[in-house]
Write an enzyme that holds these catalytic residues in place. Structure first.
Site, mmCIF file in Angstrom:
data_model
loop_
_atom_site.group_PDB
_atom_site.id
_atom_site.type_symbol
_atom_site.label_atom_id
_atom_site.label_comp_id
_atom_site.label_asym_id
_atom_site.label_seq_id
_atom_site.Cartn_x
_atom_site.Cartn_y
_atom_site.Cartn_z
ATOM 1 N N GLY A 46 0.836 -1.194 0.000
ATOM 2 C CA GLY A 46 0.000 0.000 0.000
ATOM 3 C C GLY A 46 0.868 1.240 0.000
ATOM 4 N N GLN A 51 2.929 9.900 1.238
ATOM 5 C CA GLN A 51 4.243 9.289 1.379
ATOM 6 C C GLN A 51 5.202 9.672 0.250
ATOM 7 O OE1 GLN A 51 2.254 5.287 2.166
ATOM 8 N NE2 GLN A 51 4.260 5.075 3.150
ATOM 9 N N CYS A 92 5.799 -0.218 7.260
ATOM 10 C CA CYS A 92 5.488 0.946 6.436
ATOM 11 C C CYS A 92 6.683 1.289 5.558
ATOM 12 C CB CYS A 92 5.141 2.119 7.348
ATOM 13 S SG CYS A 92 4.698 3.629 6.498
ATOM 14 N N LEU A 93 6.414 1.635 4.302
ATOM 15 C CA LEU A 93 7.485 2.025 3.391
ATOM 16 C C LEU A 93 8.183 3.308 3.849
ATOM 17 C CD1 LEU A 93 5.815 1.228 -0.049
ATOM 18 C CD2 LEU A 93 7.517 -0.124 1.189
ATOM 19 N N HIS A 134 -4.511 1.904 7.499
ATOM 20 C CA HIS A 134 -3.132 2.387 7.571
ATOM 21 C C HIS A 134 -2.894 3.508 6.558
ATOM 22 C CE1 HIS A 134 1.343 1.547 8.001
ATOM 23 N NE2 HIS A 134 1.306 2.207 6.856
ATOM 24 N N GLU A 135 -3.359 3.306 5.317
ATOM 25 C CA GLU A 135 -3.127 4.303 4.268
ATOM 26 C C GLU A 135 -3.988 5.554 4.473
ATOM 27 O OE1 GLU A 135 -0.511 3.910 2.639
ATOM 28 O OE2 GLU A 135 -0.259 1.772 3.002
ATOM 29 N N HIS A 138 -2.297 7.782 6.789
ATOM 30 C CA HIS A 138 -1.297 8.626 6.123
ATOM 31 C C HIS A 138 -1.945 9.884 5.549
ATOM 32 C CE1 HIS A 138 2.496 6.538 6.326
ATOM 33 N NE2 HIS A 138 1.971 5.411 5.884
#
Length: 168
Positions: A46, A51, A92-93, A134-135, A138
Site C-alpha cells: 500500500g 508518502q 510501512c514504506l 493504515h493508508e 497517512h
C-alpha cells in the site's frame, strides 16, 4: 511511469493532512500509475500520496500474492467499522525495517472513487482492512508508529535519523 521518492519518518511532511481530489483527470491517473510503480518497486502492499510528498487523498493497494490486483482509492472515507478489533503486525514504506503490533477494527466499509472517477463502496476485512486504515491514516497525517508507546516512538525516531545520517 516513474518511481517516486518515498518520504522517511520522521519527515514532518508525513504529518500534513491531504486535500481532497477535486477532479479525477489525467494528472491523477498518472499519479496513480506512478504510485503503483513505486509501491511494487519498493516492494510494498500500500502507498498513500502523502508518502511521496503529494498531499492529495489518493491511495493504491495490492494485497494479492500475485501483485496484479491493484486497488485505487481516491478521496477514501471509512463509513463504518466493526466494534471487534484485531492486532496485526504492521510495517510501512516510510519507516523501513520497523514492524510492530497495532490494534485496529477488524472490518471496515470504505467509500471512494476509482481511477476513472466512479464512486464505489467496499467492505473489507483482514489484511485489506488493515491496509485501508493504515493508508487513510497517512492521508490524515498519521504514521503507524504513533499508535505505539512514546518510548518506542522515540527509539524508532532515533534509529531512523541515525540511518538517514549514515546514508548521507
Amino acid at each position: 511511469m516513474a518511481v517516486l521518492s518515498i518520504l522517511r519518518y520522521p519527515d514532518p511532511r508525513l504529518h500534513r493532512v491531504a486535500e481532497p481530489v477535486r477532479e479525477v483527470d489525467e494528472s491523477i491517473r498518472q499519479l496513480v500509475r506512478d504510485m503503483a510503480e513505486t509501491m511494487y518497486e519498493a516492494p510494498g502492499i500500500g502507498l498513500a500520496a502523502t508518502q511521496v510528498d503529494v498531499h492529495l487523498r489518493v491511495v493504491v493497494i495490492d494485497v494479492s500474492e500475485s501483485k496484479n490486483e491493484l486497488q485505487v482509492f481516491i478521496n477514501p472515507e471509512i463509513v463504518a467499522s466493526s466494534v471487534e478489533c484485531k492486532t496485526y503486525e504492521e510495517g510501512c514504506l516510510s519507516v523501513p525495517g520497523i514492524y510492530d503490533d497495532v490494534e485496529r477494527p477488524e472490518r471496515v466499509t470504505v467509500k471512494a472513487l476509482d481511477q476513472h472517477g466512479q464512486a464505489f463502496t467496499l467492505e473489507a476485512d483482514g489484511l485489506l482492512a488493515v491496509c485501508i486504515q493504515h493508508e487513510i491514516d497517512h492521508l490524515n497525517g498519521r504514521v503507524f508508529v504513533q499508535y505505539l508507546s512514546r518510548l518506542k516512538q522515540g527509539r524508532i525516531k532515533t534509529k531512523m535519523l541515525k540511518a538517514e545520517r549514515s546514508a548521507a
